[in-house]
Motif scaffolding. Structure first.
Motif, PDB file in Angstrom:
ATOM      1  N   SER A 125      -3.800   3.349  -4.851  1.00 38.32           N
ATOM      2  CA  SER A 125      -3.358   3.081  -3.482  1.00 38.32           C
ATOM      3  C   SER A 125      -2.345   1.944  -3.399  1.00 38.32           C
ATOM      4  O   SER A 125      -1.898   1.596  -2.314  1.00 38.32           O
ATOM      5  CB  SER A 125      -4.570   2.733  -2.612  1.00 38.32           C
ATOM      6  OG  SER A 125      -5.195   1.564  -3.106  1.00 38.32           O
ATOM      7  N   THR A 172       0.839  -1.193   0.000  1.00 45.15           N
ATOM      8  CA  THR A 172       0.000   0.000   0.000  1.00 45.15           C
ATOM      9  C   THR A 172       0.877   1.248   0.000  1.00 45.15           C
ATOM     10  O   THR A 172       1.966   1.251   0.572  1.00 45.15           O
ATOM     11  CB  THR A 172      -0.925   0.026   1.230  1.00 45.15           C
ATOM     12  OG1 THR A 172      -0.121   0.002   2.403  1.00 45.15           O
ATOM     13  CG2 THR A 172      -1.880  -1.143   1.226  1.00 45.15           C
ATOM     14  N   VAL A 193      -4.176   3.303   5.090  1.00 38.94           N
ATOM     15  CA  VAL A 193      -5.193   2.269   5.228  1.00 38.94           C
ATOM     16  C   VAL A 193      -5.710   2.395   6.647  1.00 38.94           C
ATOM     17  O   VAL A 193      -4.943   2.667   7.568  1.00 38.94           O
ATOM     18  CB  VAL A 193      -4.579   0.867   4.976  1.00 38.94           C
ATOM     19  CG1 VAL A 193      -5.599  -0.224   5.216  1.00 38.94           C
ATOM     20  CG2 VAL A 193      -4.026   0.785   3.570  1.00 38.94           C
TER      21      VAL A 193
END
Length: 200
Positions: free
Chosen positions: A119, A9, A13
């Motif tokens: 992302s 990522t 998150v």
């Protein structure tokens, strides 16, 4: 030679802190540094695995930091794409190279090529003498296949459950961590082979 490939990522998150990155998939090529380094020879295999996992996490954090800085400087807004627009997302992806100094986290200096697609971050860690243009082409090709065939940009994408398909992609496009020079005919046959496998 490529030392590792990882998917992680690059945006916050919910369960992670603002500066953290979650490694969704990683594959390390070549000899285990823990076995070769004198100070790590006494470690049991589980401790070596944890050491290797931490090295991959360090790379993911450094790339995440670089992607965030790149996006902040460019001023572009992140536009979510819907499934089916993977090619557009890949064209608009941020990309770059990060130099990893010796000892941080690998014993030798390395180069980390990255693509930030929304992302997700796709990263190849290469030895310093590698052809970076060839590595970038391979990274873009791997990323395109992951996005198109595994639908990684959709909601609830189970990257962790599809690791066997990513392994198959890597065995064809990056066998044993070796970058391949592809002529047009070989590239087409490889594309057909990958498409046939992914359609299963």
């Amino acid at each position: 030679m490529v030392r590792c490939f990882l998917i992680h990522t690059v945006c916050p998150v919910g369960a992670l802190g603002s500066g953290e990155s979650r490694v969704l998939y990683s594959r390390v090529f070549g000899p285990d540094e823990g076995v070769l380094a004198a100070q790590h020879q006494e470690l049991i295999p589980e401790d070596r695995r944890l050491l290797q996992k931490e090295k991959v996490a360090v790379v993911a954090r450094q790339v995440r930091s670089t992607v965030s800085l790149s996006r902040e400087v460019s001023g572009r807004q992140l536009v979510e794409t819907v499934p089916g627009e993977e090619v557009l997302a890949l064209q608009e992806a941020d990309s770059g190279v990060v130099r990893l100094r010796a000892g941080d986290p690998f014993s030798e200096e390395m180069s980390a090529l990255w693509l930030g697609v929304q992302s997700l971050g796709f990263t190849l860690v290469c030895e310093p003498h590698e052809n970076l243009l060839l590595a970038e082409g391979t990274l873009r090709n791997l990323t395109r296949h992951c996005l198109e065939h595994l639908h990684m940009l959709g909601q609830g994408s189970e990257v962790l459950l599809r690791s066997n398909r990513i392994d198959a992609l890597l065995s064809r496009l990056l066998p044993h961590g070796q970058l391949l020079f592809l002529n047009h005919r070989f590239a087409q046959s490889l594309e057909k082979e990958v498409a046939a496998y992914m359609a299963k």
